[in-house]
Design a protein around this motif. Structure first.
Motif, PDB file in Angstrom:
ATOM      1  N   SER A 153       0.707  -1.597   0.740  1.00  0.00           N
ATOM      2  CA  SER A 153      -0.262   0.059   0.356  1.00  0.00           C
ATOM      3  C   SER A 153       0.747   1.243  -0.130  1.00  0.00           C
ATOM      4  CB  SER A 153      -0.772   0.036   0.927  1.00  0.00           C
ATOM      5  OG  SER A 153      -1.560   1.076   1.705  1.00  0.00           O
ATOM      6  N   LYS A 209       1.074   2.931   3.943  1.00  0.00           N
ATOM      7  CA  LYS A 209       1.356   2.425   4.697  1.00  0.00           C
ATOM      8  C   LYS A 209       3.020   2.247   3.893  1.00  0.00           C
ATOM      9  CE  LYS A 209      -1.930  -1.389   5.215  1.00  0.00           C
ATOM     10  NZ  LYS A 209      -1.938  -2.950   5.477  1.00  0.00           N
ATOM     11  N   ARG A 220       4.680  -0.666  -8.745  1.00  0.00           N
ATOM     12  CA  ARG A 220       4.875  -1.010  -7.332  1.00  0.00           C
ATOM     13  C   ARG A 220       6.610  -0.475  -7.603  1.00  0.00           C
ATOM     14  NH1 ARG A 220       2.331  -6.140  -5.594  1.00  0.00           N
ATOM     15  NH2 ARG A 220       3.803  -6.172  -7.224  1.00  0.00           N
TER      16      ARG A 220
END
Length: 300
Positions: A208, A211, A237
């Motif tokens: 995330s 996060k 990512r």
């Protein structure tokens, strides 16, 4: 006619005499040669006997020299032993004479009170010397004991430091992120083997952006592992993490685990290398090796 006959007779006599004389000379030469040969053989035999006697004489001379040398060493040793014995006897005899003289002096020249005072004085002196020797021995023993204790403490501290240094990697805070499916599979395979080898402070979190940013900004991790999975040839990512770490200007190692997809594209490879603390692991073995080496270097 008679003259002719006389001449013939004279010639015959001369011829026979010459033959006899030549034969006699030939016999004499053979005898002389035989005598010379016999003389040569005799001389050769005498020469051989002379060489044999010469060798025997040299051997005997060497044997005599060795015996004389051994005898001189034996005599020297006996002489030294005898002198040592004489010196010992002289020392013992002198000591006995001195002791007898002391006894005579004490018993004949001094009173019992003087003897008692002298004995008390000697006794006190002896006790004092013994006390000083005891103090000296105790002091030396304490100093030696302190030195050994200091050495032992240094060795213990060095060993403790070495053990702490070797075990400190276990304190490294490792965060593993990626898709839920991928990281769950990693927990049962790769991470399980890594934890068996001592690196247990590992946290597994589904990816995330918020996060990850929170972990990085709050300095909650030492090493970050991304379980790489390309979609249409890229994993967005990875780009987000590279950009996030670069913006924070931190030195958190980013370990990109690409197994089983192999090498990433050239564009992603260059993007990953734009963050100086990034590493790429294409196999489980390279993942474990890079992780343990990084944990030793970046633990806190």
């Amino acid at each position: 006619m008679r003259l002719i006959l006389r001449l013939l007779l004279l010639l015959c006599l001369l011829f026979c005499g010459g033959v006899s004389f030549a034969s006699a000379e030939e016999t004499s030469e053979k005898e002389r040669i035989s005598e010379l040969e016999e003389e040569v053989r005799r001389l050769q035999l005498e020469a051989a006997n002379y060489e044999y006697l010469k060798e025997e004489t040299e051997s005997y001379r060497q044997s005599v020299e060795e015996e004389m040398s051994s005898y001189r060493e034996f005599v020297q040793a006996e002489r030294e032993s005898f002198l040592d014995t004489i010196n010992l006897l002289l020392y013992v005899g002198g000591s006995v004479i001195v002791f007898i003289g002391i006894l005579i002096t004490y018993f004949l020249g001094r009173s019992a009170i003087d003897m008692k005072q002298t004995m008390d004085s000697h006794k006190n002196t002896l006790y004092k010397q013994l006390g000083q020797a005891k103090k000296q021995t105790n002091r030396e023993f304490r100093e030696l004991l302190q030195q050994e204790m200091n050495h032992a403490q240094e060795r213990i501290e060095a060993l403790t430091h070495l053990v702490d240094k070797e075990m400190a990697y276990k304190k490294a805070r490792v965060l593993v992120t990626g898709s839920t499916e991928d990281i769950e599979r990693m927990k049962s395979v790769e991470l399980s083997e890594i934890q068996k080898r001592g690196l247990t402070n590992i946290e597994v979190v589904s990816y995330s952006y918020d996060k990850m940013k929170q972990y990085i900004q709050n300095d909650l991790i030492d090493i970050l592992i991304l379980r790489y999975r390309p979609i249409d040839g890229v994993d967005p990512r990875m780009g987000e993490l590279v950009e996030m770490l670069s913006q924070q200007q931190c030195s958190i190692p980013l370990l990109i685990y690409t197994y089983p997809f192999g090498m990433m594209s050239q564009h992603e490879y260059e993007q990953a290398n734009s963050y100086q603390w990034s590493m790429i692991a294409t196999l489980p073995t390279s993942l474990a090796g890079n992780l343990f080496v990084t944990a030793h270097a970046f633990h806190r």
